[in-house]
Design a protein around this motif. Structure first.
Motif, PDB file in Angstrom:
ATOM      1  N   ARG A 122       0.833  -1.211   0.000  1.00  0.00           N
ATOM      2  CA  ARG A 122       0.000   0.000   0.000  1.00  0.00           C
ATOM      3  C   ARG A 122       0.869   1.263   0.000  1.00  0.00           C
ATOM      4  O   ARG A 122       0.479   2.280  -0.560  1.00  0.00           O
ATOM      5  CB  ARG A 122      -1.007  -0.003   1.139  1.00  0.00           C
ATOM      6  CG  ARG A 122      -0.424   0.164   2.504  1.00  0.00           C
ATOM      7  CD  ARG A 122      -1.515   0.145   3.596  1.00  0.00           C
ATOM      8  NE  ARG A 122      -0.961   0.394   4.889  1.00  0.00           N
ATOM      9  CZ  ARG A 122      -0.306  -0.498   5.622  1.00  0.00           C
ATOM     10  NH1 ARG A 122      -0.143  -1.720   5.179  1.00  0.00           N
ATOM     11  NH2 ARG A 122       0.173  -0.162   6.806  1.00  0.00           N
ATOM     12  N   GLU A 179       2.006   1.704  -3.529  1.00  0.00           N
ATOM     13  CA  GLU A 179       0.865   2.197  -4.320  1.00  0.00           C
ATOM     14  C   GLU A 179       0.625   3.681  -4.070  1.00  0.00           C
ATOM     15  O   GLU A 179       0.286   4.419  -4.988  1.00  0.00           O
ATOM     16  CB  GLU A 179      -0.387   1.384  -3.992  1.00  0.00           C
ATOM     17  CG  GLU A 179      -0.330  -0.026  -4.525  1.00  0.00           C
ATOM     18  CD  GLU A 179      -1.418  -0.937  -3.978  1.00  0.00           C
ATOM     19  OE1 GLU A 179      -2.217  -0.503  -3.115  1.00  0.00           O
ATOM     20  OE2 GLU A 179      -1.442  -2.111  -4.403  1.00  0.00           O
ATOM     21  N   TYR A 191       0.722   6.614  -6.818  1.00  0.00           N
ATOM     22  CA  TYR A 191      -0.405   7.543  -6.954  1.00  0.00           C
ATOM     23  C   TYR A 191       0.089   8.995  -6.866  1.00  0.00           C
ATOM     24  O   TYR A 191      -0.340   9.851  -7.643  1.00  0.00           O
ATOM     25  CB  TYR A 191      -1.456   7.244  -5.884  1.00  0.00           C
ATOM     26  CG  TYR A 191      -2.692   8.095  -5.990  1.00  0.00           C
ATOM     27  CD1 TYR A 191      -3.547   7.988  -7.084  1.00  0.00           C
ATOM     28  CD2 TYR A 191      -3.006   9.007  -4.987  1.00  0.00           C
ATOM     29  CE1 TYR A 191      -4.695   8.767  -7.174  1.00  0.00           C
ATOM     30  CE2 TYR A 191      -4.151   9.797  -5.073  1.00  0.00           C
ATOM     31  CZ  TYR A 191      -4.982   9.674  -6.170  1.00  0.00           C
ATOM     32  OH  TYR A 191      -6.097  10.457  -6.255  1.00  0.00           O
TER      33      TYR A 191
END
Length: 124
Positions: free
Chosen positions: A53, A56, A60
């Motif tokens: 995460r 990620e 992003y």
């Protein structure tokens, strides 16, 4: 576990020269882009093997940052996954940190305040 030693490279594209900043959230590394010898900054998670995460979130951030084309916003160059971690590579802005400038000068003049305010609002 700390991220890495200096003088390592990122995907044979960037040579890490030094650590500029380290916190519990990220590490900023001063790098040289091998293709053109340009100084850039790589933002990495502060540890090896970050959770998926976290990687990620960095990807992003790169996607959002690279979609902005404004002279008052840092340019995002690439998102790199290497080894067990990642890096967001962006423009290196040389100069004095605004917070340090305010502390050193005991504030800002009205003209400086307005100039910075306009630049910040244009960046939004």
């Amino acid at each position: 576990t700390i991220i890495m030693e200096e003088s390592v490279n990122i995907n044979d594209k960037y040579i890490i020269q030094e650590t500029l900043f380290r916190s519990s959230q990220s590490t900023l590394l001063k790098c040289i882009r091998i293709a053109d010898n340009k100084v850039v900054v790589a933002k990495t998670p502060p540890f090896l093997n970050p959770p998926r995460r976290t990687m990620e979130r960095y990807k992003y951030e790169f996607e959002l940052g690279s979609s902005i084309d404004n002279p008052h916003v840092v340019q995002y160059y690439s998102f790199e996954e290497y080894g067990t971690t990642c890096a967001v590579v962006m423009e290196c802005i040389q100069g004095q940190d605004l917070y340090k400038r305010i502390q050193l000068n005991k504030g800002l003049t009205i003209d400086e305040f307005l100039t910075f305010g306009i630049q910040i609002s244009e960046g939004l």
